[in-house]
Design an enzyme around this catalytic site. Structure first.
Site, PDB file in Angstrom:
ATOM      1  CE1 TYR A 164      -3.738  -2.497   5.346  1.00 47.65           C
ATOM      2  CE2 TYR A 164      -3.006   0.046   4.985  1.00 47.65           C
ATOM      3  CZ  TYR A 164      -3.506  -1.451   4.750  1.00 47.65           C
ATOM      4  OH  TYR A 164      -3.752  -1.666   3.154  1.00 47.65           O
ATOM      5  CB  SER A 206      -0.389   0.044   1.257  1.00 52.29           C
ATOM      6  OG  SER A 206      -1.132   1.074   1.797  1.00 52.29           O
TER       7      SER A 206
HETATM    8  N1  LIG Z   1      -8.597  -0.581  -1.647  1.00 55.34           N
HETATM    9  C1  LIG Z   1      -7.803  -0.007  -0.862  1.00 55.34           C
HETATM   10  O1  LIG Z   1      -7.801   1.332  -0.588  1.00 55.34           O
HETATM   11  C2  LIG Z   1      -6.360  -0.384  -0.867  1.00 55.34           C
HETATM   12  C3  LIG Z   1      -5.588   0.770  -0.307  1.00 55.34           C
HETATM   13  C4  LIG Z   1      -4.240   0.213  -0.248  1.00 55.34           C
HETATM   14  C5  LIG Z   1      -4.178  -1.199  -0.734  1.00 55.34           C
HETATM   15  N2  LIG Z   1      -4.909  -2.019  -0.073  1.00 55.34           N
HETATM   16  C6  LIG Z   1      -4.150  -3.708   0.030  1.00 55.34           C
HETATM   17  O2  LIG Z   1      -4.627  -4.417  -1.257  1.00 55.34           O
HETATM   18  C7  LIG Z   1      -5.361  -5.736  -0.888  1.00 55.34           C
HETATM   19  C8  LIG Z   1      -6.744  -6.235  -1.193  1.00 55.34           C
HETATM   20  O3  LIG Z   1      -7.618  -5.377  -0.517  1.00 55.34           O
HETATM   21  P1  LIG Z   1      -9.043  -4.891  -1.369  1.00 55.34           P
HETATM   22  O4  LIG Z   1      -9.006  -2.660  -1.561  1.00 55.34           O
HETATM   23  O5  LIG Z   1      -9.450  -5.413  -3.012  1.00 55.34           O
HETATM   24  O6  LIG Z   1      -9.924  -4.877  -0.224  1.00 55.34           O
HETATM   25  P2  LIG Z   1     -11.224  -5.920   0.020  1.00 55.34           P
HETATM   26  O7  LIG Z   1     -12.563  -6.223  -1.494  1.00 55.34           O
HETATM   27  O8  LIG Z   1     -11.897  -5.660   1.006  1.00 55.34           O
HETATM   28  O9  LIG Z   1     -10.485  -7.196  -0.371  1.00 55.34           O
HETATM   29  C9  LIG Z   1      -9.459  -8.532   0.978  1.00 55.34           C
HETATM   30  C10 LIG Z   1      -9.767  -9.773  -0.331  1.00 55.34           C
HETATM   31  O10 LIG Z   1      -9.170 -10.364   1.338  1.00 55.34           O
HETATM   32  C11 LIG Z   1     -10.229 -10.990   1.970  1.00 55.34           C
HETATM   33  N3  LIG Z   1      -9.391 -11.485   3.154  1.00 55.34           N
HETATM   34  C12 LIG Z   1      -9.811 -10.540   4.129  1.00 55.34           C
HETATM   35  N4  LIG Z   1      -9.683 -11.252   5.625  1.00 55.34           N
HETATM   36  C13 LIG Z   1      -9.118 -12.649   5.378  1.00 55.34           C
HETATM   37  C14 LIG Z   1      -8.872 -13.573   6.222  1.00 55.34           C
HETATM   38  N5  LIG Z   1      -9.100 -13.895   7.163  1.00 55.34           N
HETATM   39  N6  LIG Z   1      -8.520 -14.787   4.857  1.00 55.34           N
HETATM   40  C15 LIG Z   1      -8.146 -14.962   3.785  1.00 55.34           C
HETATM   41  N7  LIG Z   1      -8.839 -13.979   2.944  1.00 55.34           N
HETATM   42  C16 LIG Z   1      -9.121 -12.529   3.351  1.00 55.34           C
HETATM   43  C17 LIG Z   1     -11.411 -11.531   1.321  1.00 55.34           C
HETATM   44  O11 LIG Z   1     -12.398 -12.275   1.519  1.00 55.34           O
HETATM   45  P3  LIG Z   1     -12.596 -12.721   2.400  1.00 55.34           P
HETATM   46  O12 LIG Z   1     -13.661 -11.890   3.061  1.00 55.34           O
HETATM   47  O13 LIG Z   1     -13.863 -13.602   1.337  1.00 55.34           O
HETATM   48  O14 LIG Z   1     -11.733 -13.921   3.082  1.00 55.34           O
HETATM   49  C18 LIG Z   1     -11.146 -10.417   0.063  1.00 55.34           C
HETATM   50  O15 LIG Z   1     -11.018 -11.046  -1.133  1.00 55.34           O
HETATM   51  C19 LIG Z   1      -4.909  -5.426   1.014  1.00 55.34           C
HETATM   52  O16 LIG Z   1      -3.968  -6.082   0.794  1.00 55.34           O
HETATM   53  C20 LIG Z   1      -4.852  -4.221   1.232  1.00 55.34           C
HETATM   54  O17 LIG Z   1      -4.692  -4.063   2.684  1.00 55.34           O
HETATM   55  C21 LIG Z   1      -5.939  -2.059  -0.473  1.00 55.34           C
END
Ligand SMILES: NC(=O)c1ccc[n+]([C@@H]2O[C@H](COP(=O)([O-])OP(=O)(O)OC[C@H]3O[C@@H](n4cnc5c(N)ncnc54)[C@H](OP(=O)(O)O)[C@@H]3O)[C@@H](O)[C@H]2O)c1
Length: 256
Positions: A151, A138
């Site tokens: 985080y 991130s």
């Molecule tokens: N969105 C942003 O603004 C942003 C910015 C910077 C970095 N990121 C990073 O991008 C990555 C993806 O996030 P996203 O934005 O796509 O969010 P998201 O839509 O909430 O996706 C998160 C994914 O992780 C899975 N997950 C959560 N807890 C889990 C667990 N305990 N075991 C296995 N799987 C789990 C969720 O699936 P289930 O709930 O089905 O398990 C989901 O598929 C993350 O590492 C996040 O830190 C996001």
């Protein structure tokens, strides 16, 4: 047959990355907890590409999660040519007030599972002289993050760890790329209770674009990519700011 294993493939950036893997000719192992969303992804991929999709329901925040996943993939783990450690969660609030157990679960998911899965799957890539690892960090990685201290620190770990591995594994023709998204429209902000923060009231990117940026950087063998020109500029400028000034700015962005 070559497989791409994608964690957190049920929604957001991971879901889009899984689709890109299938589009690039990989069979997909899609990992997350939500069965319905994984099944929906599998049929979406099946309708668009002649690829196999194995779905695995796994909670990677449990201490045994990563090892269990590896065990369950005994039949095809040696065929995993691409590992995408994308699953991650955030939590907004004061460190001393947030639930201790949930913060430890976040560290196990964002740091431990990512590290462990990399350790488990990389040796076969090294032996094959071919492989790809994409670790999702991130822009939070580049400064301390008051109100999301754990985080931000977890994502700083991902950048440091993955950058070192890029160097170690390059001679073995295994690419390790770090993707640093800025604010992106996914389920992340709702789960992290960040929807009302300044950060998420500002400009956000689509998960499709962020996933494509990460995937293309990995295919080109890049060590790290920040998604979006403005995010890249901010990440660059942060290097020159005194650390406590950067922390104050980050705190303002996390406030409502
Ligand atoms: N969105 C942003 O603004 C942003 C910015 C910077 C970095 N990121 C990073 O991008 C990555 C993806 O996030 P996203 O934005 O796509 O969010 P998201 O839509 O909430 O996706 C998160 C994914 O992780 C899975 N997950 C959560 N807890 C889990 C667990 N305990 N075991 C296995 N799987 C789990 C969720 O699936 P289930 O709930 O089905 O398990 C989901 O598929 C993350 O590492 C996040 O830190 C996001």
């Amino acid at each position: 047959m070559a497989y791409a294993l994608v964690t957190g493939a049920s929604t957001g950036i991971g879901r889009d990355l899984a689709k890109l893997c299938a589009g690039a000719g990989y069979d997909v192992i899609a990992v997350a907890r939500n069965r319905a969303q994984l099944e929906n992804l599998a049929s979406e991929i099946g309708n668009a590409h002649p690829r196999q999709v194995r779905i695995v329901m796994k909670d990677l925040s449990r201490p045994e999660g990563a090892a269990e996943l590896y065990e369950e993939l005994a039949d095809l783990r040696s065929e995993v040519e691409m590992l995408i450690n994308n699953a991650g969660v955030g939590m907004l609030g004061f460190f001393a007030e947030l639930d201790t157990g949930k913060q430890m679960e976040m560290l196990r998911l964002n740091v431990d599972a990512l590290t462990y899965l990399t350790r488990l799957f990389v040796p076969a890539m090294v032996a094959r002289h071919k492989g790809y690892v994409l670790n999702v960090a991130s822009t939070a990685a580049f400064q301390p993050g008051p109100l999301m201290a754990v985080y931000y620190a977890s994502k700083a770990y991902v950048v440091s760890f993955s950058s070192a591995l890029h160097n170690e594994l390059k001679p073995h023709r295994v690419v390790v790329t770090t993707l640093c998204p800025g604010p992106t429209q996914t389920d992340f902000q709702r789960r992290a209770q960040m929807e009302a923060t300044r950060l998420f009231r500002g400009t956000t990117m689509s998960s499709t674009i962020v996933a494509r940026i990460g995937f293309e950087a990995m295919m080109r063998g890049k060590p790290l990519v920040v998604a979006g020109r403005l995010n890249a500029l901010m990440a660059f400028l942060t290097r020159f700011a005194p650390r406590q000034m950067a922390a104050s700015i980050a705190r303002r962005m996390q406030e409502v």
